[in-house]
Design an enzyme around this catalytic site. Structure first.
Site, PDB file in Angstrom:
ATOM      1  N   LYS A  55       0.689  -1.358  -0.095  1.00  0.00           N
ATOM      2  CA  LYS A  55      -0.006   0.019  -0.079  1.00  0.00           C
ATOM      3  C   LYS A  55       0.657   1.085  -0.157  1.00  0.00           C
ATOM      4  CE  LYS A  55      -3.484  -2.895   2.661  1.00  0.00           C
ATOM      5  NZ  LYS A  55      -4.641  -2.405   3.867  1.00  0.00           N
ATOM      6  N   CYS A  71      -0.581   0.827   6.338  1.00  0.00           N
ATOM      7  CA  CYS A  71      -0.495  -0.205   7.291  1.00  0.00           C
ATOM      8  C   CYS A  71      -1.891  -0.842   6.881  1.00  0.00           C
ATOM      9  CB  CYS A  71      -1.271   0.862   8.693  1.00  0.00           C
ATOM     10  SG  CYS A  71      -0.682   1.731   9.299  1.00  0.00           S
ATOM     11  N   ASP A  72      -1.460  -1.921   7.787  1.00  0.00           N
ATOM     12  CA  ASP A  72      -2.827  -3.370   7.012  1.00  0.00           C
ATOM     13  C   ASP A  72      -2.890  -3.793   8.521  1.00  0.00           C
ATOM     14  OD1 ASP A  72      -4.416  -4.348   4.687  1.00  0.00           O
ATOM     15  OD2 ASP A  72      -3.572  -6.466   6.261  1.00  0.00           O
ATOM     16  N   SER A  73      -4.448  -5.040   8.877  1.00  0.00           N
ATOM     17  CA  SER A  73      -4.524  -5.111  10.148  1.00  0.00           C
ATOM     18  C   SER A  73      -4.997  -6.923   9.652  1.00  0.00           C
ATOM     19  CB  SER A  73      -5.370  -4.390  11.134  1.00  0.00           C
ATOM     20  OG  SER A  73      -4.644  -3.351  11.398  1.00  0.00           O
ATOM     21  N   GLY A 109       0.490  -4.333   9.938  1.00  0.00           N
ATOM     22  CA  GLY A 109       1.401  -4.292   9.859  1.00  0.00           C
ATOM     23  C   GLY A 109       2.120  -3.060   9.625  1.00  0.00           C
TER      24      GLY A 109
END
Length: 201
Positions: A55, A71-73, A109
């Site tokens: 991203k 970010c990624d969750s 992340g």
């Protein structure tokens, strides 16, 4: 300093605004399924970090001089599965049936890229893991929560800062990470690329 949030998440934007930052919001448009499919049996933490990197890189490609954060969750369940956004009521209902009264680990992340002259000149990546202790909503409460639509578009089918907060008994770790972006981790990552958090206030 131009600070770019590579995310459409209103929760991440709110966390940053409440912490004194007014980021430029640019949505990456990354195909998360394609990124995940290109990885060979990644560990859960590696998966969320790779998605955050993808991203941030997609947005950084169109920047000249900026700091870009992606970010990624996802939720790591006790049985070892990793779950993102459910997308449908039936999926969210099934996830709550499995997780009510149990604990899971919310993994987020992070990727911080420094762009100068249109090129990525530095980067720092990591992830944050926070244990979430889920409560047990009644059947009526769960159906009302599902009907609100809130759990459909968030990792693990819950929020900490919205209606889902009624059904979280506690967390062990960083609350801002559960909401979507860890302020302490982001500050450390900024430091690794030579940016002070006060530079972006």
């Amino acid at each position: 300093m131009r600070f770019v949030l590579a995310s459409a998440s209103p929760a991440r934007l709110t966390v940053l605004r409440n912490a004194g930052v007014e980021p430029v919001v640019r949505v990456s448009g990354v195909d998360e399924d394609a990124v995940a499919a290109a990885l060979t049996d990644p560990a859960p933490a590696d998966l969320v970090t790779a998605l955050a990197v993808a991203k941030a890189e997609a947005v950084a490609a169109d920047e000249r001089d900026a700091v870009v954060v992606g970010c990624d969750s996802m939720l790591l369940t006790p049985d070892g599965s990793v779950e993102g956004k459910p997308g449908a009521v039936e999926v969210a209902r099934e996830r709550w049936a499995r997780m009510a009264g149990r604990t899971g680990t919310l993994l987020t992340g992070h990727a911080v890229l420094r762009v100068a002259g249109g090129e990525v000149v530095d980067r720092a990546t990591d992830h944050e893991a926070t244990v979430v202790r889920f409560g047990t909503p009644t059947a009526d409460e769960l159906e009302a929560y599902l009907a609100s639509g809130e759990p459909l578009g968030v990792a693990g089918a819950f929020t900490l800062d919205g209606r889902g907060g009624w059904f979280v008994d506690g967390i062990d770790g960083d609350p801002s990470s559960v909401i979507g972006i860890s302020l302490p981790l982001t500050r450390r990552l900024l430091g690794r690329i030579g940016v002070r958090v006060s530079d972006i206030w």
